[in-house]
Design an enzyme around this catalytic site. Structure first.
Site, PDB file in Angstrom:
ATOM      1  N   GLU A 223       0.837  -1.202   0.000  1.00 15.25           N
ATOM      2  CA  GLU A 223       0.000   0.000   0.000  1.00 15.25           C
ATOM      3  C   GLU A 223       0.871   1.251   0.000  1.00 15.25           C
ATOM      4  OE1 GLU A 223      -2.656  -0.460   3.403  1.00 15.25           O
ATOM      5  OE2 GLU A 223      -2.619  -2.636   3.128  1.00 15.25           O
ATOM      6  N   GLU A 334      -9.925   5.740   2.703  1.00 14.13           N
ATOM      7  CA  GLU A 334     -10.315   4.939   3.869  1.00 14.13           C
ATOM      8  C   GLU A 334     -10.309   5.819   5.106  1.00 14.13           C
ATOM      9  OE1 GLU A 334      -8.610   1.174   6.561  1.00 14.13           O
ATOM     10  OE2 GLU A 334      -7.663   1.678   4.648  1.00 14.13           O
TER      11      GLU A 334
END
Length: 419
Positions: A223, A334
């Protein structure tokens, strides 16, 4: 000599107990407190390597320029005799054919992004910049062992938008994704903002995920993107970050350079350091380019920041599924909602505004691409979008000649329609 050492230890214990009584502690906790202090001190020594040069950033960070051969990654048992790869064998085909990616809705408002610490200096060649970890950052973690690690259940799984799962995990997303093929990398240009965070233990981020395996205990993930995380960094600054795990966040992986794993080669950019400047609502827009790809010869996963900075690589042996290829790629936002009893946080995602507000107001990902089995960068086929609660955070995709595949995303969280 033995009797003297025993007497000295006894005196030390008496002094510690006396000190604890003076400050309101208990002699019963002396051993535990001392053990924790020693554990924190040992962890700090492990993370904060001797520096060739140290730079004080305007935001209070200390950036240590550490010899590239002394970085924490090389403590990994599999990397004891590792020769650092100073450049990737291959870049993805089409990476530097950027002419069609430079046009924006308002060219005059596009600026170059740097990191805040650059105002006070740069690291010399042969070193890498490492953000110095503070004692209080470790103490905010649930334990020394969990410092720098995500909690479980943080990956958006579009096929299982189960309301119970949403409430249990506390993580909410607004993403675009592709699956059903083999993927060897991903790229995007990501709009940078500074969303408001309601609680210190919540965060907001925009990133890409490169995923392999199932969504069970064996999940592999790489990520990269930007995040605001008061718990991790102690402030509300927008920071560049990376993360990796090979077992769904259980025992492997970490943010940035907080464990052995990612090998950095860049002397220019510091993981976890503040990005500057950031986008303003109705004003100038700033974005960053992030590319992660698998070197077809060596097999390592490389990361590039912007068009100039090859950051380093994750050795392929760190992973099981990703040692071959990824089976899913996701891009988007997120947040963590830590509010109890089904209430919703006011932590913002992206700019804190919904996608329909468009350029200059909503946050975007543009020129979204994947790397295919022939090492070609191309627009993804069959891209889907997903959000758990569109009345809190939403996502809208599109495509055109300038931005290729793009999407706007985000939202304010708690509002009259989200509670």
């Amino acid at each position: 000599m033995g009797a003297q050492a025993t007497a000295a230890r006894a005196v030390a214990v008496v002094l510690i107990c006396s000190f604890l009584l003076l400050v309101g502690g208990s002699p019963d906790t002396a051993g535990g407190d001392l053990r924790q202090q020693l554990s924190v001190q040992k962890h700090l020594r492990r993370l904060n390597r001797p520096a060739v040069k140290s730079i004080k950033s305007p935001d209070g960070d200390i950036i240590d320029c550490v010899n590239i051969a002394h970085q924490l990654a090389l403590d990994h048992p599999y990397l004891k005799n590792h020769t650092i790869q100073l450049r990737p064998t291959f870049h993805p085909n089409g990476l530097y054919d950027e002419s069609k990616l430079t046009s924006e809705p308002n060219k005059k408002q596009h600026r170059t992004i740097t990191q805040l610490w650059h105002q006070n200096g740069r690291c010399p060649e042969g070193t890498i910049p490492i953000r110095r970890t503070r004692r209080e950052e470790i103490l905010r973690a649930s334990s020394v062992k969990r410092h720098g690690r995500k909690k479980h259940k943080t990956i958006p799984r579009p096929s299982s938008a189960d309301p119970d799962l949403i409430n249990n995990s506390g993580h909410q997303h607004a993403i675009a994704y592709v699956e059903g093929d083999k993927y060897y990398g991903a790229k995007a240009i990501i709009n940078v903002w500074e969303p408001n965070i309601q609680q210190p233990n919540e965060f907001s981020l925009s990133q890409l995920w490169i995923l392999g395996g199932s969504f069970g205990q064996d999940l592999n993930s790489i990520e990269a993107g930007w995040q605001v995380s008061p718990d991790l960094y102690g402030d509300n600054n927008t920071r560049l970050f990376t993360y990796w795990t090979s077992d769904a966040y259980q025992a492997t992986g970490c943010y940035n350079l907080l464990c052995s794993g990612f090998i950095q080669i860049s002397s220019e950019i510091a993981m976890g350091a503040t990005i500057s400047p950031i986008s303003q609502y109705g004003g100038s827009q700033f974005d960053i380019s992030i590319l992660v790809w698998k070197d077809p010869k060596e097999g390592n996963w490389w990361m590039q920041f912007g068009s100039d900075y090859v950051m380093g690589y994750w050795p392929s042996f760190l992973f099981s599924y990703l040692s071959e290829s990824a089976s899913m790629v996701e891009w988007g936002g997120e947040v963590v909602n830590s509010e109890p009893d089904g209430r919703h946080t006011a932590t913002e995602m992206g700019s804190g505004h919904f996608p329909e507000e468009g350029f200059g107001k909503a946050s975007y990902f543009r020129n979204v691409q994947i790397v295919d089995e022939s090492n070609n960068l191309r627009s993804p086929k069959g891209i889907g979008v997903f959000t758990e609660q569109s009345n809190c955070y939403d996502v809208q995709r599109g495509s055109n000649g300038d931005w290729g595949t793009y999407f706007y995303f985000g939202g304010p969280g708690k509002s009259p329609n989200c509670y």
